[in-house]
Each structure stands twice: as C-alpha cells, then as structure tokens.
Design a protein around this motif. Structure first.
Motif, PDB file in Angstrom:
ATOM      1  N   ARG A 244      -3.825  57.576 -27.192  1.00  0.00           N
ATOM      2  CA  ARG A 244      -5.229  57.319 -27.474  1.00  0.00           C
ATOM      3  C   ARG A 244      -5.425  56.222 -28.515  1.00  0.00           C
ATOM      4  N   SER A 245      -4.450  55.374 -28.696  1.00  0.00           N
ATOM      5  CA  SER A 245      -4.606  54.334 -29.704  1.00  0.00           C
ATOM      6  C   SER A 245      -4.850  52.984 -29.038  1.00  0.00           C
TER       7      SER A 245
ATOM      8  N   HIS B 139      -3.287  45.956 -15.475  1.00  0.00           N
ATOM      9  CA  HIS B 139      -2.180  46.642 -16.127  1.00  0.00           C
ATOM     10  C   HIS B 139      -2.615  48.049 -16.512  1.00  0.00           C
ATOM     11  N   THR B 140      -1.763  49.026 -16.263  1.00  0.00           N
ATOM     12  CA  THR B 140      -2.036  50.411 -16.625  1.00  0.00           C
ATOM     13  C   THR B 140      -1.151  50.783 -17.798  1.00  0.00           C
ATOM     14  N   TRP B 141      -1.736  50.811 -18.982  1.00  0.00           N
ATOM     15  CA  TRP B 141      -0.947  51.059 -20.185  1.00  0.00           C
ATOM     16  C   TRP B 141      -0.526  52.518 -20.332  1.00  0.00           C
ATOM     17  N   ASN B 142      -1.126  53.415 -19.602  1.00  0.00           N
ATOM     18  CA  ASN B 142      -0.776  54.837 -19.730  1.00  0.00           C
ATOM     19  C   ASN B 142      -0.161  55.399 -18.449  1.00  0.00           C
TER      20      ASN B 142
ATOM     21  N   SER C  55      -0.308  48.838 -30.042  1.00  0.00           N
ATOM     22  CA  SER C  55      -0.361  48.844 -31.502  1.00  0.00           C
ATOM     23  C   SER C  55      -1.789  49.047 -31.973  1.00  0.00           C
ATOM     24  N   SER C  56      -1.935  49.725 -33.102  1.00  0.00           N
ATOM     25  CA  SER C  56      -3.258  49.958 -33.679  1.00  0.00           C
ATOM     26  C   SER C  56      -3.600  48.933 -34.753  1.00  0.00           C
ATOM     27  N   ILE C  57      -2.914  47.813 -34.769  1.00  0.00           N
ATOM     28  CA  ILE C  57      -3.224  46.752 -35.735  1.00  0.00           C
ATOM     29  C   ILE C  57      -4.655  46.290 -35.502  1.00  0.00           C
ATOM     30  N   ILE C  58      -5.407  46.152 -36.581  1.00  0.00           N
ATOM     31  CA  ILE C  58      -6.818  45.784 -36.464  1.00  0.00           C
ATOM     32  C   ILE C  58      -7.011  44.273 -36.508  1.00  0.00           C
TER      33      ILE C  58
END
Length: 88
Positions: free
Chosen positions: A81-82, A65-68, A43-46
């Motif tokens: 890319r987020s 952990h590999t998120w991609n 998530s891109s929540i700031i």
C-alpha cells in the motif's frame, strides 16, 4: 410504434457516425508509442531529488505495468500500500 421510431433514429445516427469516422481524412499528427523503456521503483520517497540516480535498483517495465501482480501469491499476508515511482 414510438419505440420503433426511436430505434430507427438511433440506428441511422449510429450509421452516420460510423460513416463519418471512416471517411475522415488522415490527420498530420505524429503517433508515438510510449509503452516501452520504463523503470519502476517501489519506494515511498516523497521528493524526486532524493530518488536514487543509480538505475540498478529500478525494475525495467513496460506499460501498462502491474506493480502488485505477486501480492496474491506471495507468503506475506495483505498487499502493498505504499508509493512507487516510474522513470523513463
């Protein structure tokens, strides 16, 4: 002759370092594993206050952990890319 002397000095120094490590007394530190029981939210929540409190939308992961990991094989071109969040 000089390269042999340098090699000898380096060899002796390395041996002394190894011996110092092996003969060091056990420390009284507490070792804790922190790799398990993490959650990940892509998530891109700031602001952390805005993160969902319901953990059902979070993915259970362990570290590292590999998120991609699926970016190479998914049908969408490019890669993510987020931002993302980890919680424990």
């Amino acid at each position: 002759m000089i390269p042999r002397i340098i090699f000898f000095i380096l060899f002796v120094t390395a041996q002394l370092c190894v011996q110092a490590q092996l003969s060091a007394p056990a420390s009284n530190r507490l070792e804790q594993k922190i790799n398990d029981s993490w959650s990940y939210l892509p998530s891109s929540i700031i602001d952390p206050v805005d993160l969902p409190k319901d953990m059902s939308s979070w993915e259970a992961v362990s570290l590292p952990h590999t998120w991609n990991q699926w970016d190479v094989v998914d049908p969408v071109p490019g890669y993510r890319r987020s931002a993302g969040w980890y919680s424990r």
